[in-house]
Enzyme design. Structure first.
Site, PDB file in Angstrom:
ATOM      1  N   SER A  69      65.730  80.433  49.217  1.00 20.91           N
ATOM      2  CA  SER A  69      65.792  79.213  49.991  1.00 20.91           C
ATOM      3  C   SER A  69      67.006  79.116  50.921  1.00 20.91           C
ATOM      4  O   SER A  69      67.011  78.319  51.853  1.00 20.91           O
ATOM      5  CB  SER A  69      65.834  78.008  49.037  1.00 20.91           C
ATOM      6  OG  SER A  69      67.011  78.020  48.265  1.00 20.91           O
TER       7      SER A  69
ATOM      8  N   LYS B 165      75.407  75.716  53.012  1.00 20.42           N
ATOM      9  CA  LYS B 165      74.001  75.355  52.820  1.00 20.42           C
ATOM     10  C   LYS B 165      73.923  73.838  52.690  1.00 20.42           C
ATOM     11  O   LYS B 165      74.777  73.231  52.027  1.00 20.42           O
ATOM     12  CB  LYS B 165      73.462  76.038  51.559  1.00 20.42           C
ATOM     13  CG  LYS B 165      71.968  75.853  51.305  1.00 20.42           C
ATOM     14  CD  LYS B 165      71.546  76.598  50.032  1.00 20.42           C
ATOM     15  CE  LYS B 165      70.045  76.490  49.780  1.00 20.42           C
ATOM     16  NZ  LYS B 165      69.622  77.230  48.573  1.00 20.42           N
TER      17      LYS B 165
ATOM     18  N   SER C 117      67.590  82.701  45.435  1.00 21.95           N
ATOM     19  CA  SER C 117      67.764  82.048  46.737  1.00 21.95           C
ATOM     20  C   SER C 117      68.984  82.485  47.522  1.00 21.95           C
ATOM     21  O   SER C 117      69.130  82.125  48.686  1.00 21.95           O
ATOM     22  CB  SER C 117      67.805  80.529  46.565  1.00 21.95           C
ATOM     23  OG  SER C 117      66.511  80.028  46.365  1.00 21.95           O
TER      24      SER C 117
END
Lengths: 476, 485
Positions: free
Chosen positions: B153, B78, B177
């Protein structure tokens, strides 16, 4: 109208740890800009603070030396505001749960000893420095100082005069330096003071409106700024004007305080516990360990010097004003066993030499052992006090031992009675007129004969022996 | 089956048996990326050159017989974890050119374990969002239906695993997330206990809630990743010195006699009927594994979203203050003075959702409001934590839906922040309490969208969490489908 002055001081002291409070960068002063700045100092994304344990220990020393209670669980908090010298947009400090609280210090001023309360002592990180370019509309940021550990010592509004304020600061400063946790350098900003001051009519309970004073970089300036501010406030009150609560900057050259732009102080710091750090847990064993490691503090040492060495309080004050000086003096006393004489030599000649050269006692070329030896040589009559003055100057200049200097310069006192008697006899013989006058009652002429003997012996004659022999021989 | 479709443990077998080289695996993944990435947009940045070089190095290691837990395994990161020398944007324009001079601890650990980094995965800006639509680099699409969001997210990380654009990935979970996008993309996603995985180098959103965790294709892979990620880090003060067991040992163990808690508060109205049905079926499956089902209560559940949306923005408002244009990242080109530089830089650099949360958080911490908002929220947070402590005296693990709905359509909730916030309603509590949670696929909707079930256990019980998740996974034998891209 009679007024009472109310003063509370906030002191920031830089701690003398080798590394910063939340990273491993060096705390050394004076390095080229941003050479002691890592991603943690720069507040880069994702990096995290790790508390330097030494900082907690140093802060605990100060807390214990000022009679504070240490909170078993204290918490770092974020103080949020924007400024280019503050990389993270917040300063890590302590707020609701400081390291220590409820301390005090005994302070003597205007012939009165009073207890000045200490509200709290907490740990925090220092900010960086802005350097403004005089030639360009630009400012540069130096982050070497970012993260240098500080303690803030918040005092109660217990101080009642500018003199007392200065004295309180001297005592705090002295303790910090004694503990060897702060170098105490006010010009470089290692020891900084802000003052809150207000006045109220004598007898009134409520505090008056206070102003906060900043930018005072010496004890003297703190006192001067406070004296000015008290007068200013009195003038306002006496003329029916209002005192505005504001921050004022001391202007040394002008000898006055001026208001800071109000925009710069309109802050809501939005303190909250820093989630990147865990609470600092201080157990009793840790407190006991720190307490056991505390050195004898200046006030206690002063009292001991008066009692143990029978020296005047003034001497004790001078000799304990610095830890290394006190230790030097004690070493000399231990080696020569003459406390009062040692005090005179240390306070007189040694300090005079050092002050002239702006040197600290740590840099003193005269070893305690040498000074003690010199005192011993006077005591046993090898050299006179007058000769010693010359010897000690040489000791300071060369670092040599007193015996070495005496031998080198042939300074040994003449204590041989026979030799001295011969010299005296020759002088008496050469001055028949003076002899007759002396015998005729002009006793003052005794000094003339002493002078002649000293001249003949280049000052090496043992004065006591000269006196004794002269008296005897002049009378014959 | 192609290499990019396999699990870590399947690839490990191939590598050991000489059935595949690290270079072949990397090539398979990158050819898949070439085929689907322009439609899915899992990545902000691909690291093909670095990945190929790493694969070659991995093959040399393999030849020498030095095989680490992730040797030759393509892993996506990420874009919230810092990578030395590789731009790290956090999905934000304000950091679009930021190149960290350091690695996150997890990056160091993964590299030491032999992982091959494929690229930096897309995400909601500063991890603020539940759909990956707030990324300033454009949204990621759900590989199961390109008109739908992948969750967020960590949407890029989830989509990349689901679409075959990597074998496993790293995400971060502040309020769900990892788990919510895992559920919406049909993969496994775990948020470890707060303090279990180092946050050093993880760009902070809400420091007391953020935790790094893995996305994988099955629970065993999750255990393999956790073996690498977990552990104390001296660079992180909230990381915990707790022993790290071999998580792989928990895989395949049964859950005979376990008590599985079902909190009534999580089976509410408004939950999608297909999600509800799939999760009820999961409860049945767990019962068939020999566990008993116990009803439990987490009475402060209804405050979770409110508490979260005070604490997380409050911390974020402070964490994001450093993006001021002074030292790195975006600086506005036209400022006449300092105040204008701050204002314009932040105005131009941050997106709408980030600004919204900075304002909410600033307000919640303001003088006169602190006690009513941040102070009160912190107190209620303690009660939420206590709810779980009490619940775990009555059960060994808790089972809930991961998300109230399957993946929604792009744009469906972007104008309604409150609706968006509610998609984390079942995941937020684990962050507030600091406990570990995992989302495991539990079925599909009639229209073919994945659905996930969430398991929760007590602090530092990741081993038992993996045990119940793997027992469920094995017994449920959810149909193995792949998104048709």
């Amino acid at each position: 109208m009679d007024f009472e002055t109310i003063i509370g001081l906030e002191v920031h002291a830089q701690l003398l740890t080798d590394t910063k409070i939340f990273c491993n960068c060096s705390t050394k002063f004076g390095a080229s800009p941003n050479s002691h700045a890592c991603p943690v100092c720069l507040g880069m994304p994702g990096v995290l603070p790790v508390l330097n344990k030494k900082v907690v220990e140093y802060a605990m020393k100060m807390a214990l030396a000022t009679n504070c209670t240490i909170n078993p669980r204290n918490v770092f908090a974020r103080k949020n505001y924007f400024y280019p010298d503050l990389p993270k947009g917040y300063q890590i400090s302590q707020y609701a749960y400081p390291l220590a609280e409820h301390g005090y210090l005994m302070v003597e001023a205007n012939g009165e000893q009073r207890k000045i309360g200490i509200t709290r002592i907490h740990m925090e990180e220092d900010a960086g420095k802005l350097i403004h370019d005089d030639n360009n509309p630009a400012s540069y940021v130096d982050l070497n100082r970012t993260g240098v550990p500080l303690i803030e010592i918040v005092g109660e509004p217990d101080i009642r005069s500018p003199e007392e304020a200065a004295e309180y600061l001297r005592r705090l400063h002295e303790i910090l330096v004694y503990l060897e946790i702060c170098d105490g350098n006010m010009e470089e900003g290692s020891f900084r003071c802000d003052a809150n001051v207000s006045i109220r009519p004598k007898g009134q309970k409520e505090f008056g409106t206070r102003t906060e004073l900043k930018n005072m970089n010496s004890f003297r300036n703190v006192q001067r700024a406070l004296e000015y501010e008290v007068k200013r406030q009195q003038y306002l009150v006496e003329n029916g004007e209002k005192i505005i609560q504001e921050t004022r900057l001391w202007d040394d050259a002008q000898g006055a305080t001026n208001p800071m732009r109000s925009k710069e102080e309109a802050h809501d710091y939005r303190y909250f516990p820093d989630p990147d750090l865990v609470p600092v847990v201080v157990d009793e064993a840790w407190v006991a360990e720190i307490r056991a490691g505390l050195p004898e503090l200046p006030q206690a040492r002063r009292e001991r010097f008066v009692n143990e060495y029978q020296i005047p309080a003034y001497d004790a004050g001078v000799l304990t004003s610095e830890k290394a000086l006190a230790e030097y003096y004690e070493e000399v006393v231990k080696l020569c066993g003459r406390p009062k004489i040692a005090a005179n030599w240390v306070m007189g000649d040694v300090l005079k030499f050092l002050n002239e050269d702006k040197r600290s006692i740590r840099e003193c070329p005269i070893a305690a052992r040498s000074l003690a030896d010199m005192i011993g040589l006077i005591e046993e009559g090898t050299i006179s006090g007058k000769m010693a003055k010359e010897v000690i100057a040489d000791m300071y200049a060369t670092g040599k031992t007193p015996r070495g200097i005496i031998e080198e310069k042939g300074l040994v006192q003449i204590t041989d009675e026979g030799e001295l008697a011969k010299t005296i006899a020759a002088i008496i013989e050469a001055n028949p007129g003076q002899l007759a006058d002396y015998r005729g009652g002009k006793e003052k002429l005794f000094g003339f004969f002493v002078g002649q003997v000293m001249k003949a012996t280049q000052g090496k004659a043992n004065p006591k022996l000269v006196n004794d022999l002269l008296r005897k021989m002049l009378a014959e | 089956m192609e290499l990019h479709q396999l699990t870590i443990h399947e690839l490990q077998e191939k590598i050991r048996g000489g059935g595949a080289s690290a270079l072949q695996i990397a090539e398979s993944v990158f050819s898949r990326i070439d085929a689907v990435e322009d439609r899915v947009h899992s990545y902000i940045r691909l690291m093909k050159k670095e990945a190929m070089a790493a694969a070659v190095r991995a093959d040399e290691q393999i030849k020498k017989g030095d095989i680490q837990p992730l040797t030759g395994i393509p892993v996506a990161l990420k874009d919230i974890v810092c990578t030395q020398g590789i731009p790290t944007t956090c999905g934000s324009h304000i950091l679009h050119q930021f190149v960290p001079p350091y690695n996150a601890t997890v990056v160091e650990k993964l590299a030491a374990a032999g992982a091959v980094f494929v690229g930096k995965a897309n995400m909601d800006e500063f991890a603020m969002g539940s759909s990956t639509e707030t990324s300033s680099f454009g949204p990621t699409r759900n590989p199961w239906d390109l008109e739908r969001i992948p969750g967020g997210s960590s949407g890029g990380s989830a989509a990349a695993v689901a679409a075959g654009e990597c074998i496993a990935s790293i995400g971060s979970d502040t309020g769900g997330s990892i788990r919510q996008p895992a559920a919406l993309c049909g993969v496994v996603g775990m948020k470890p206990t707060y303090g279990r995985v180092s946050r050093f180098g993880l760009i902070a959103f809400a420091s007391s809630l953020d935790q790094i965790g893995p996305f994988t294709r099955d629970v065993e892979d999750c255990a393999i990743m956790m073996n690498v990620l977990a552990g104390y880090d001296p660079k992180e003060s909230t990381s915990v010195r707790a022993e790290v067991p071999d998580y792989r040992r928990f895989i395949g163990r049964d859950i005979q006699g376990w008590r599985i808690g079902i909190p009534g508060e999580y089976f509410i109205e408004g939950i999608d009927p297909e999600v509800s049905a799939a999760v009820r079926k999961a409860i049945e499956t767990v019962r068939q594994c020999g566990a008993s089902i116990v009803e439990i209560s987490l009475p402060h559940t209804r405050y979770c979203v409110a508490v979260y949306y005070i604490i997380a923005p409050a911390e974020a408002s402070s964490n994001l203050a450093r993006y001021d244009g002074v030292r790195y990242g975006l600086r506005t080109a036209d400022a006449r003075d300092l105040a204008e530089m701050y204002e314009k830089t932040r105005m131009q650099g941050f997106g709408a959702e980030v600004k919204r949360r900075i304002m909410i958080g600033t307000y919640a911490l303001s003088a006169g409001y602190y006690d009513a908002y941040y102070g009160k929220a912190s107190q209620v947070r303690a009660l939420i934590r206590r709810d779980f402590d009490e619940a775990f005296t009555k059960c060994d693990a808790i089972l809930t839906p991961t998300s109230p709905t399957p993946a929604f359509r792009l744009g469906e909730k972007t104008d309604d922040p409150l609706q968006m916030y509610l998609s984390d309603i079942f995941t937020i509590s684990a962050n507030l309490a600091g406990i570990p949670g995992i989302s495991v696929p539990c079925g599909f909707s009639a229209s073919g969208l994945p659905i996930g079930v969430q398991f929760l256990t007590g602090h530092f019980e990741e081993g038992r969490l993996l045990q119940v998740a793997s027992a469920y996974e094995k017994s449920a034998a959810v149909e193995k489908r792949r998104p048709s891209l």
